[in-house]
Design a protein around this motif. Structure first.
Motif, PDB file in Angstrom:
ATOM      1  N   GLU A  94       0.838  -1.207   0.000  1.00 40.87           N
ATOM      2  CA  GLU A  94       0.000   0.000   0.000  1.00 40.87           C
ATOM      3  C   GLU A  94       0.869   1.252   0.000  1.00 40.87           C
ATOM      4  O   GLU A  94       1.809   1.373   0.785  1.00 40.87           O
ATOM      5  CB  GLU A  94      -0.914   0.017   1.223  1.00 40.87           C
ATOM      6  N   PHE A  95       0.548   2.171  -0.908  1.00 42.49           N
ATOM      7  CA  PHE A  95       1.140   3.505  -0.935  1.00 42.49           C
ATOM      8  C   PHE A  95       0.071   4.495  -0.489  1.00 42.49           C
ATOM      9  O   PHE A  95      -1.031   4.523  -1.047  1.00 42.49           O
ATOM     10  CB  PHE A  95       1.598   3.868  -2.356  1.00 42.49           C
ATOM     11  N   ASP A  96       0.402   5.288   0.513  1.00 41.65           N
ATOM     12  CA  ASP A  96      -0.570   6.239   1.054  1.00 41.65           C
ATOM     13  C   ASP A  96      -0.044   7.664   0.910  1.00 41.65           C
ATOM     14  O   ASP A  96       0.815   8.102   1.674  1.00 41.65           O
ATOM     15  CB  ASP A  96      -0.836   5.919   2.529  1.00 41.65           C
ATOM     16  N   ARG A  97      -0.501   8.371  -0.095  1.00 42.34           N
ATOM     17  CA  ARG A  97      -0.171   9.782  -0.349  1.00 42.34           C
ATOM     18  C   ARG A  97       1.351  10.028  -0.277  1.00 42.34           C
ATOM     19  O   ARG A  97       1.827  10.915   0.421  1.00 42.34           O
ATOM     20  CB  ARG A  97      -0.894  10.694   0.638  1.00 42.34           C
ATOM     21  N   VAL A  98       2.068   9.235  -1.015  1.00 41.41           N
ATOM     22  CA  VAL A  98       3.534   9.302  -1.006  1.00 41.41           C
ATOM     23  C   VAL A  98       4.018  10.484  -1.839  1.00 41.41           C
ATOM     24  O   VAL A  98       3.576  10.686  -2.978  1.00 41.41           O
ATOM     25  CB  VAL A  98       4.147   7.987  -1.543  1.00 41.41           C
ATOM     26  N   GLN A  99       4.943  11.246  -1.253  1.00 42.82           N
ATOM     27  CA  GLN A  99       5.586  12.351  -1.963  1.00 42.82           C
ATOM     28  C   GLN A  99       7.100  12.197  -1.826  1.00 42.82           C
ATOM     29  O   GLN A  99       7.601  11.776  -0.795  1.00 42.82           O
ATOM     30  CB  GLN A  99       5.159  13.703  -1.398  1.00 42.82           C
ATOM     31  N   LEU A 100       7.806  12.561  -2.901  1.00 42.92           N
ATOM     32  CA  LEU A 100       9.262  12.429  -2.882  1.00 42.92           C
ATOM     33  C   LEU A 100       9.887  13.468  -3.808  1.00 42.92           C
ATOM     34  O   LEU A 100       9.426  13.677  -4.929  1.00 42.92           O
ATOM     35  CB  LEU A 100       9.681  11.023  -3.341  1.00 42.92           C
ATOM     36  N   GLU A 101      10.923  14.102  -3.275  1.00 45.18           N
ATOM     37  CA  GLU A 101      11.685  15.067  -4.063  1.00 45.18           C
ATOM     38  C   GLU A 101      13.140  14.611  -4.118  1.00 45.18           C
ATOM     39  O   GLU A 101      13.745  14.276  -3.096  1.00 45.18           O
ATOM     40  CB  GLU A 101      11.598  16.455  -3.420  1.00 45.18           C
ATOM     41  N   LEU A 102      13.709  14.567  -5.311  1.00 39.65           N
ATOM     42  CA  LEU A 102      15.101  14.170  -5.511  1.00 39.65           C
ATOM     43  C   LEU A 102      15.812  15.202  -6.375  1.00 39.65           C
ATOM     44  O   LEU A 102      15.311  15.552  -7.452  1.00 39.65           O
ATOM     45  CB  LEU A 102      15.190  12.786  -6.186  1.00 39.65           C
ATOM     46  N   GLY A 103      16.948  15.669  -5.899  1.00 38.77           N
ATOM     47  CA  GLY A 103      17.717  16.628  -6.682  1.00 38.77           C
ATOM     48  C   GLY A 103      16.974  17.915  -6.995  1.00 38.77           C
ATOM     49  O   GLY A 103      17.155  18.494  -8.063  1.00 38.77           O
ATOM     50  N   GLY A 104      16.111  18.331  -6.065  1.00 35.61           N
ATOM     51  CA  GLY A 104      15.374  19.562  -6.290  1.00 35.61           C
ATOM     52  C   GLY A 104      14.188  19.417  -7.228  1.00 35.61           C
ATOM     53  O   GLY A 104      13.540  20.409  -7.582  1.00 35.61           O
ATOM     54  N   ARG A 105      13.860  18.184  -7.622  1.00 36.21           N
ATOM     55  CA  ARG A 105      12.735  17.937  -8.534  1.00 36.21           C
ATOM     56  C   ARG A 105      11.702  17.054  -7.853  1.00 36.21           C
ATOM     57  O   ARG A 105      12.055  16.060  -7.213  1.00 36.21           O
ATOM     58  CB  ARG A 105      13.239  17.261  -9.814  1.00 36.21           C
ATOM     59  N   GLN A 106      10.435  17.439  -7.979  1.00 38.66           N
ATOM     60  CA  GLN A 106       9.360  16.643  -7.398  1.00 38.66           C
ATOM     61  C   GLN A 106       9.156  15.397  -8.254  1.00 38.66           C
ATOM     62  O   GLN A 106       8.661  15.470  -9.379  1.00 38.66           O
ATOM     63  CB  GLN A 106       8.064  17.455  -7.327  1.00 38.66           C
ATOM     64  N   VAL A 107       9.544  14.237  -7.717  1.00 43.04           N
ATOM     65  CA  VAL A 107       9.478  12.997  -8.483  1.00 43.04           C
ATOM     66  C   VAL A 107       8.123  12.328  -8.337  1.00 43.04           C
ATOM     67  O   VAL A 107       7.556  11.838  -9.317  1.00 43.04           O
ATOM     68  CB  VAL A 107      10.599  12.037  -8.037  1.00 43.04           C
ATOM     69  N   LEU A 108       7.583  12.304  -7.119  1.00 44.33           N
ATOM     70  CA  LEU A 108       6.275  11.713  -6.870  1.00 44.33           C
ATOM     71  C   LEU A 108       5.418  12.698  -6.086  1.00 44.33           C
ATOM     72  O   LEU A 108       5.906  13.360  -5.168  1.00 44.33           O
ATOM     73  CB  LEU A 108       6.404  10.410  -6.080  1.00 44.33           C
TER      74      LEU A 108
END
Length: 515
Positions: free
Chosen positions: A273-287
């Motif tokens: 289960e993924f629950d409202r996952v957010q991720l930023e890598l290298g200054g870029r919003q990936v998810l």
């Protein structure tokens, strides 16, 4: 006495060898473990050749520091103090004062010039690492070099790196010569001052020729060790610089830390289960706000354009990286609350770019399960369609695959990765373009094998060829880090959105059947 001196020296070497090598072994192991615990960002940016050179140089410096401090620096300092006291008692304060002043000036001079030389040593180390990085990078990519007829270009690039190191090494040696010359001038001055004073006392009758001879013998006990002490101090300073990179690696912290008292992932069927996952890598919003649930035994697919974030989701499931916000759970347990190794033990990934260790086929296969029996190995090989290929090899599973598995074709490496994953028998399979390097007949056989292998297991399939995932329970279309569509193949075609457009594009390109 000379025999006793040699005997003691060899006994010292024998005793210290075990201590030093054990410490180097422990340090190297700590570094190795720590490097594997560092975050993905470190490994994406590392320069392998320079890193290996820095570790090797630092480990050797640790051995030197141990021996220098214990057997050279401390005894020499004690010896110098003892000789100065003897000078004071036997020859008076004038001689002791000259010797003491010479020692103090020698120490200050050595420390000052050595500190000035640190920058040159660091520059030389950096050039050395750059040279090693250039060589390793070029040799690893030798096939690309040949394709582009770039042998001369690579040689010129390597020669430039060697030239930079040569210049740095020459400058470093010049500064070393300046240090040695300054030390020699100071020692000669101190020696001359003592001998002039002694000669004057001898001429005046205050000192006998025998005492002058004794004084000369003691001078050797001061100035020869003093010169050696300067060399040891200089080399210790260099060793400290050489160890900087090594201990700098230990100072780097991982952003993946198991919480105190964390246990293993509880047993379960393998729901994700993924629950409202957010991720930023290298200054870029990936998810951004990614949410979905894969029921136990479900077969879900992720599709979308390159760079949409599909591989990032794979890394989140295996906890190679952690989300900035939201949660990833397996069977209702947040993966951040349990041991990382217990999470990865339940996941088998078949990556798009399969890289092998420079070892045998069996060694690479057993990475999935080191304790697998011969029967289990044969079953995994057959399931991946490798049995015919292995049967034709003179050495069978003992065949070496070469560096990064380059002795195998792309399809062979991919099938080996499938066999390795099957041998692991996990709860969750992640197939990241698992058949992208296969021809059509082989792909059909592998798809049937994968269906058998993953039957009853939770499976996440990532693919660019949409026909590969048409039979999945649910297909999620990822765009700009968001799931913009989800449903079965038929439902997504009927919705006439992004998935349908991508399907029609592949149909026109002749990559998919028209139905």
């Amino acid at each position: 006495m000379r025999l006793l001196q040699t005997l003691c020296s060899e006994i010292q070497s024998l005793l210290f060898s075990e201590v030093a090598n054990r410490q180097i072994r422990n340090l190297a192991l700590d570094i190795f473990r720590h490097l594997h615990q560092l975050p993905l960002s470190f490994h994406l940016e590392r320069q392998t050749g320079g890193l290996a050179q820095a570790i090797d140089r630092g480990a050797k410096s640790v051995e030197f520091m141990l021996s220098a401090v214990l057997y050279n620096l401390v005894p020499t300092i004690i010896e110098l103090i003892g000789v100065c006291v003897i000078f004071w008692l036997l020859f008076g304060h004038s001689y002791a004062l000259i010797a003491l002043v010479t020692i103090i000036f020698y120490a200050v001079l050595t420390a000052r010039i050595t500190s000035w030389r640190i920058a040159f040593r660091r520059r030389m180390n950096a050039a050395d690492e750059a040279t090693s990085t250039r060589a390793v990078d070029s040799l690893i990519n030798h096939e690309t070099v040949k394709y582009f007829n770039a042998e001369d270009r690579e040689a010129a690039s390597y020669d430039q790196a060697l030239a930079d190191y040569e210049h740095s090494a020459v400058v470093n040696q010049r500064t070393l010569s300046a240090l040695n010359l300054a030390q020699a001038v100071l020692i000669a001055g101190g020696l001359a001052a003592v001998l002039v004073l002694a000669a004057a006392d001898t001429s005046a009758g205050a000192m006998t020729p025998g005492e002058l001879t004794m004084l000369n013998a003691y001078l050797l006990q001061i100035f020869l060790p003093l010169n050696f002490l300067g060399t040891v101090y200089r080399m210790m300073s260099q060793a400290t610089i050489d160890m900087e990179r090594l201990f700098g690696l230990l100072d780097q912290k991982s952003d993946l830390i198991d919480p105190p008292g964390a246990g293993a992932l509880p047993a379960g069927p393998g729901a994700v289960e993924f629950d409202r996952v957010q991720l930023e890598l290298g200054g870029r919003q990936v998810l951004s706000e990614v949410s979905f649930s894969i029921p136990a035994g479900g077969r879900f697919a992720l599709v979308g354009e390159t760079g949409a974030g599909k591989s990032t989701i794979v890394r989140l499931v295996a906890r190679i990286i952690d989300p900035d916000a939201g949660a990833v759970a397996i069977d209702g347990t947040d993966v951040r609350s349990v041991l990382q190794q217990s999470v990865r033990a339940q996941i088998a990934v078949v990556p798009q770019d399969t890289v092998m260790f420079n070892a045998s086929l069996e060694y690479n296969l057993r990475y999935g399960c080191p304790d697998a029996t011969a029967g289990q190995l044969d079953a995994a090989v057959a399931a991946a369609g490798l049995d015919e290929f292995v049967g034709k090899l003179p050495q069978g599973l003992d065949t070496l695959v070469g560096e990064r598995g380059l002795k195998l074709s792309g399809g062979e490496r991919q099938r080996l990765a499938i066999a390795r994953a099957a041998l692991k028998q996990p709860r969750i399979y992640v197939l990241d373009e698992a058949t992208s390097a296969l021809d059509v007949p082989t792909e059909k056989r592998i798809k049937q094998a994968l269906a058998r292998v993953t039957a009853g297991c939770t499976t996440l399939v990532i693919a660019h060829r949409l026909a590969t995932v048409a039979d999945c329970d649910c297909i999620m279309f990822l765009a700009d880090g968001r799931i913009v569509e989800r449903g079965t193949h038929a439902e997504l075609l009927a919705a006439d959105g992004n998935y349908a457009a991508a399907w029609q594009m592949q149909v026109r390109a002749g990559r998919e059947p028209a139905n």
